[in-house]
Design a protein around this motif. Structure first.
Motif, PDB file in Angstrom:
ATOM      1  N   LYS B   3       0.841  -1.191   0.000  1.00 36.77           N
ATOM      2  CA  LYS B   3       0.000   0.000   0.000  1.00 36.77           C
ATOM      3  C   LYS B   3       0.882   1.249   0.000  1.00 36.77           C
ATOM      4  O   LYS B   3       2.028   1.212   0.450  1.00 36.77           O
ATOM      5  CB  LYS B   3      -0.923  -0.005   1.218  1.00 36.77           C
ATOM      6  N   ASN B  22       2.166   1.306  -3.842  1.00 38.41           N
ATOM      7  CA  ASN B  22       1.241   1.373  -4.976  1.00 38.41           C
ATOM      8  C   ASN B  22       0.281   2.542  -4.860  1.00 38.41           C
ATOM      9  O   ASN B  22      -0.304   2.756  -3.791  1.00 38.41           O
ATOM     10  CB  ASN B  22       0.397   0.104  -5.045  1.00 38.41           C
ATOM     11  N   ASP B  24      -3.150   3.372  -5.737  1.00 42.73           N
ATOM     12  CA  ASP B  24      -4.365   2.699  -6.209  1.00 42.73           C
ATOM     13  C   ASP B  24      -5.595   3.323  -5.553  1.00 42.73           C
ATOM     14  O   ASP B  24      -5.509   4.429  -4.998  1.00 42.73           O
ATOM     15  CB  ASP B  24      -4.282   1.184  -5.971  1.00 42.73           C
ATOM     16  N   GLU B  25      -6.719   2.613  -5.575  1.00 40.25           N
ATOM     17  CA  GLU B  25      -7.974   3.160  -5.050  1.00 40.25           C
ATOM     18  C   GLU B  25      -7.887   3.490  -3.550  1.00 40.25           C
ATOM     19  O   GLU B  25      -8.660   4.288  -3.040  1.00 40.25           O
ATOM     20  CB  GLU B  25      -9.140   2.201  -5.313  1.00 40.25           C
ATOM     21  N   ASP B  26      -6.969   2.845  -2.849  1.00 36.41           N
ATOM     22  CA  ASP B  26      -6.847   3.065  -1.409  1.00 36.41           C
ATOM     23  C   ASP B  26      -5.874   4.199  -1.063  1.00 36.41           C
ATOM     24  O   ASP B  26      -5.694   4.511   0.120  1.00 36.41           O
ATOM     25  CB  ASP B  26      -6.377   1.776  -0.719  1.00 36.41           C
ATOM     26  N   ALA B  27      -5.249   4.763  -2.087  1.00 31.12           N
ATOM     27  CA  ALA B  27      -4.280   5.835  -1.821  1.00 31.12           C
ATOM     28  C   ALA B  27      -4.989   7.042  -1.212  1.00 31.12           C
ATOM     29  O   ALA B  27      -6.026   7.473  -1.699  1.00 31.12           O
ATOM     30  CB  ALA B  27      -3.578   6.237  -3.121  1.00 31.12           C
ATOM     31  N   CYS B  53      -7.572   3.463 -10.989  1.00 32.48           N
ATOM     32  CA  CYS B  53      -8.194   4.210  -9.883  1.00 32.48           C
ATOM     33  C   CYS B  53      -7.155   5.093  -9.200  1.00 32.48           C
ATOM     34  O   CYS B  53      -7.478   6.187  -8.722  1.00 32.48           O
ATOM     35  CB  CYS B  53      -8.817   3.243  -8.878  1.00 32.48           C
ATOM     36  N   GLU B  57      -7.329   9.033  -8.405  1.00 33.88           N
ATOM     37  CA  GLU B  57      -7.084   9.606  -7.076  1.00 33.88           C
ATOM     38  C   GLU B  57      -5.998  10.686  -7.147  1.00 33.88           C
ATOM     39  O   GLU B  57      -6.099  11.719  -6.505  1.00 33.88           O
ATOM     40  CB  GLU B  57      -6.655   8.513  -6.089  1.00 33.88           C
TER      41      GLU B  57
END
Lengths: 305, 154
Positions: B3, B22, B24-27, B53, B57
């Motif tokens: 992450k 990474n 990604d969508e959780d950033a 994603c 973001e």
């Protein structure tokens, strides 16, 4: 009497034409290779020069018969051929092994055996397959499966591209599949930050394999909702706009990224039952060659009997 | 895949941020968003992957920074450069790429090297000459110049 499939080779390159004719002749007794125009051939293998000689009405009506060998850019190929006409097979002419790709294409068309990575690999190649049942597994499954490949025959960074493609394919399959099942508007989609789970007989399979010619990944789902129209519409939008979409679900760029990072992009479908996307990268030590490779597009549909 | 982690500090109106992992969508870039400064320096050296994603973001994040802020991207890996070239919005108005990695090929050793280049090294869209760290011979730029350096025109 055997009903042979007629393949009209409408190619300017006489050496390539000869080579293809020889290989097709050996491929199956059920193939008849023709090098002059006939009234209604089953398939037309045509290059990017000669396809321009067909009028729009012909391409709209007979696009499904065409296997296009293209030297043009990915953007041109998608916007001017795949998105405009029902052409299901476009082969990048500068691939490592155009003849092998053409043979695979014709074998799949004639046999109707469309599923799996095995069609693209040497018969002795080991294929690693992992199941996914919830979103928390995605990263781990990708790491595990891609970690088994020997990348010594490749440029330095194929793993980066395979990771991105695998991530996009698996998240699309999982989130869009569940959105369909829950009758959520898939265009809006499910927030990709949420954890989601498959249930019952639903499944997603992630496969990876490599042989001396290529490395490939495959993502198969049990939803069967992704079809040619959706894929092509997404690629068309992305090539034109080149922007992320602001919505609840995905950014609308995943398929575009997969197409751009793969050398062969293959979509297999059985409507409402099963979808598979396969991405292949040719074996080669040069990043430049990987980038120069015109991406092939293939679409196959298994029709319910 | 890891992450995204972000380490940053503010030094005389300048935000210095290092990204790792990474995008990604959780950033989440919320902590940096709160710091409204005149200049931002983003170091991407340890970024492994960015997905679609993550691109969205990132675009949303940089749009929230002050309109007149100066934004500098440093040490962009190849995978970031590829996405910049493919998708609009990754580089906002007022942003510039100071340095980035590019692939070079050493024919003698059949090896690819990722070389850190400065944008100012690129003259007329041509890659600079770089010598192999092993043989000392000049290596070949291993990408399509017009495509790879496309981000410089954005």
């Amino acid at each position: 009497m055997e009903n042979k499939k007629e393949f009209f080779l409408n190619l300017n390159d006489s050496a390539l034409k000869k080579e293809i004719a020889e290989h097709l002749g050996k491929l199956s007794n059920g193939i008849s290779v023709i090098d002059h125009p006939v009234e209604n051939p089953n398939f037309i293998i045509v290059d990017a020069h000669n396809i321009e000689k067909y009028d729009e009405a012909f391409l709209r009506q007979h696009g499904e018969k065409i296997i296009l060998l293209s030297e043009l850019s990915d953007e041109h190929n998608i916007l001017n051929y795949i998105a405009k006409y029902p052409i299901n097979h476009l082969i990048g002419i500068n691939g490592n092994n155009v003849i092998l790709e053409l043979e695979n294409t014709i074998n799949k068309i004639l046999s109707s055996q469309i599923w799996g990575l095995k069609q693209y690999m040497h018969p002795m190649t080991q294929i690693t397959t992992e199941g996914i049942s919830d979103s928390r597994q995605i990263d781990g499954v990708i790491q595990k499966a891609l970690g088994k490949i020997d990348y010594s025959a490749y440029f330095e960074s194929p793993l980066n591209y395979l990771q991105v493609m695998s991530n996009e394919l698996l998240t699309n399959a999982l989130y869009n599949g569940i959105a369909h099942r829950n009758i959520i508007n898939v265009k809006e989609g499910i927030d990709r930050k949420k954890e989601v789970f498959l249930k019952g007989s639903e499944h997603i399979l992630f496969s990876v394999a490599a042989d001396e010619f290529a490395v490939g990944i495959s993502v198969q789902d049990s939803f069967g909702k992704l079809d040619r129209d959706k894929v092509v519409a997404s690629l068309k939008r992305s090539f034109i706009e080149k922007t992320a979409q602001e919505k609840e679900g995905g950014a609308g760029l995943g398929l575009y990224m997969i197409f751009n990072h793969s050398n062969q992009f293959i979509l297999n479908t059985k409507k409402n039952k099963r979808t598979e996307v396969i991405a292949i990268i040719d074996s080669n030590r040069r990043f430049k060659k990987y980038r120069e490779r015109i991406t092939s597009f293939h679409y196959y549909e298994e029709v319910s009997s | 895949m890891s992450k995204l982690t972000i380490n940053f500090k503010v030094v005389s109106n300048k935000v210095m941020a290092n990204f790792a992992g990474n995008i990604d969508e959780d950033a989440s870039f919320a902590e940096i968003e709160k710091v409204q400064e005149k200049e931002y320096v983003f170091d991407f050296d340890k970024v492994n992957m960015i997905n679609s994603c993550g691109i969205r973001e990132w675009i949303k994040f940089i749009e929230k920074l002050p309109k007149d802020a100066k934004i500098i991207y440093q040490k962009c890996p190849q995978i970031i450069i590829e996405q910049m070239n493919m998708v609009h919005g990754f580089i906002r108005q007022g942003a510039s790429i100071e340095s980035f990695y590019a692939p070079y090929y050493d024919e003698d050793s059949d090896t690819e090297h990722k070389i850190l280049l400065k944008s100012s090294d690129i003259k007329d869209g041509k890659a600079p000459a770089v010598k192999s760290p092993e043989s000392g011979k000049e290596m070949e730029f291993d990408a399509i110049e017009a495509q790879y350096f496309g981000f410089l025109k954005k």
